[in-house]
Design a protein around this motif. Sequence first.
Motif, PDB file in Angstrom:
ATOM      1  N   ALA A   1       0.827  -1.206   0.000  1.00  0.00           N
ATOM      2  CA  ALA A   1       0.000   0.000   0.000  1.00  0.00           C
ATOM      3  C   ALA A   1       0.869   1.268   0.000  1.00  0.00           C
ATOM      4  N   MET A   2       0.648   2.173   0.958  1.00  0.00           N
ATOM      5  CA  MET A   2       1.354   3.452   0.936  1.00  0.00           C
ATOM      6  C   MET A   2       2.831   3.328   1.279  1.00  0.00           C
ATOM      7  N   GLY A   3       3.245   2.193   1.813  1.00  0.00           N
ATOM      8  CA  GLY A   3       4.665   1.974   2.043  1.00  0.00           C
ATOM      9  C   GLY A   3       5.432   1.868   0.742  1.00  0.00           C
ATOM     10  N   GLY A   4       4.753   1.476  -0.320  1.00  0.00           N
ATOM     11  CA  GLY A   4       5.412   1.305  -1.604  1.00  0.00           C
ATOM     12  C   GLY A   4       4.901   2.220  -2.691  1.00  0.00           C
ATOM     13  N   SER A   5       4.035   3.165  -2.327  1.00  0.00           N
ATOM     14  CA  SER A   5       3.454   4.061  -3.324  1.00  0.00           C
ATOM     15  C   SER A   5       4.169   5.401  -3.302  1.00  0.00           C
ATOM     16  N   PHE A   6       4.537   5.877  -4.466  1.00  0.00           N
ATOM     17  CA  PHE A   6       5.271   7.145  -4.582  1.00  0.00           C
ATOM     18  C   PHE A   6       4.954   7.741  -5.945  1.00  0.00           C
ATOM     19  N   GLY A   7       4.329   8.907  -5.949  1.00  0.00           N
ATOM     20  CA  GLY A   7       3.955   9.570  -7.191  1.00  0.00           C
ATOM     21  C   GLY A   7       2.468   9.523  -7.428  1.00  0.00           C
TER      22      GLY A   7
END
Length: 493
Positions: A252-258
């Motif tokens: 989830a947001m641990g791996g989301s960027f952009g």
Amino acid sequence: MSMKYRLSRRSLLRLSVASAGAAALAACGATPAPTTAPAAATVPAATTAPGAAATAPATEAAAAAATATANPLSAVQIKTGKKVIEWWFGWGGMTALNTFATLSKDFNDTHEDFQVKPLQVSDITQKLLAAIAGGNPPAVETGNIIFAEFWVRGAARQLDDYIDKSTTIKMSDLFEDAVKAGKWKGKTYGLPAVEGYLRWGLCFNKAFLDKQGIKEDALPNDFDSLYQFAKDTTVIDASGAIKTLGIDPLDAMGGSFGDGDPFYWPAAFGLKYWDDANSKYNFDNAQMADAFAMVQKFYDIAGADKIQGFTKSYGTWTESPTAMFPTGVEAANINGYWAPGELAKSAPDKHFVYTWVPTAQKGTKLQSTGGHYGMLPKGSPDPDLGWQFIEYLNTDKAMQIIFDGTGWIGAHKAFADKLDVKKYEGLDFFVKSATEATVMWRVYVDPVQAFVSDQWSKIQDSVNFHKVEPKEAAAQLQKAADTELKNQFPNGI
């Protein structure tokens, strides 16, 4: 909630050609294609074709992708004889489509001067660029594109004059950092719209906490205690396969960027990876190396190969009932404010608890703005009407329709304060965090964001598999970002 889209080499070339020709992007400088094309992410198939002119590549491609699935957008009534503008967005899935149909119906029922035609467009970044280059973009677009790169390349119309004259938009009510992410060089190109609330919370499955005897007032939300919790709740069976995983730090947001999502891992170590004032990246340092190492440390609990296979088997995030966290085989993950609403539907038989995400500086209450923007594409055929629709999307009535239908919240603080947070277990944490956070992060307007995000993901993978040391990984990311920035903007930004 974010949907991952990458600007492909072809898309950047298309934008550059449009710029050079000055047909649709007269304000853009020539933009070389990236030296490494970021990998395209999978996106939902369009359920209706964009209604641009027949010569537009976007229309032809979307028409070919149209499916036979009943689409609620097609039932939106348009008043006869009225001016019609197109509203493009990338969100798919019946929950979003039903909500946007309701939203469009309300707008059309209450407006006599013009009507809106909602269109869900798959691969929207690429198709929007094609429409801009072809001189036939929609009047207005919201969501699911690489906003930062549109701002930098002048692919969106400035909104400052509209904002100054608006009696609807109260800029002081918007999160200041969300407003900043809609700007480039002091000018506004995007206004928060549709979905734009807070991005970070550490989410726990209460059953795992109970089994470990952990009380809700003593949650393991620093890296040391979270690591121990992850070790204690990761179970590997006799065959060597993972039975339960404590946490995938990149879920989830641990791996989301952009795409409207902030970059958590540098933030967790206090690193501002992009220098706005000097237009420079800042990755080659101890903080970024520590961030790479921390993710690797969690992956070493079960092994990168096993975790990779486990996440691929179940899926990530919280929307699907079969994903790791909703299924009950992952004890914790890092997610956004939408998780309580999604889990109420994807895991109604389970209970979840939320707290602050871990940081290198213990005791820090870290939160971040993020989300999506309403924009007027360069060459918009009806910018004044498109702006009026963006204003509508920022009314309490429109935001309530969106919240009731999807659970999404906009960037307006006053609206969030009025919400019934008891509707979804845990939503109160995110709403309270707006005022209780000691550090508020934001999305940076990173000129080659899609490329940098893709490179970070690949390099982090190499670290997790012990192919690259964390210090070298930080240096590699710095070099890749610097090289790409110079290649795309040889004369500077």
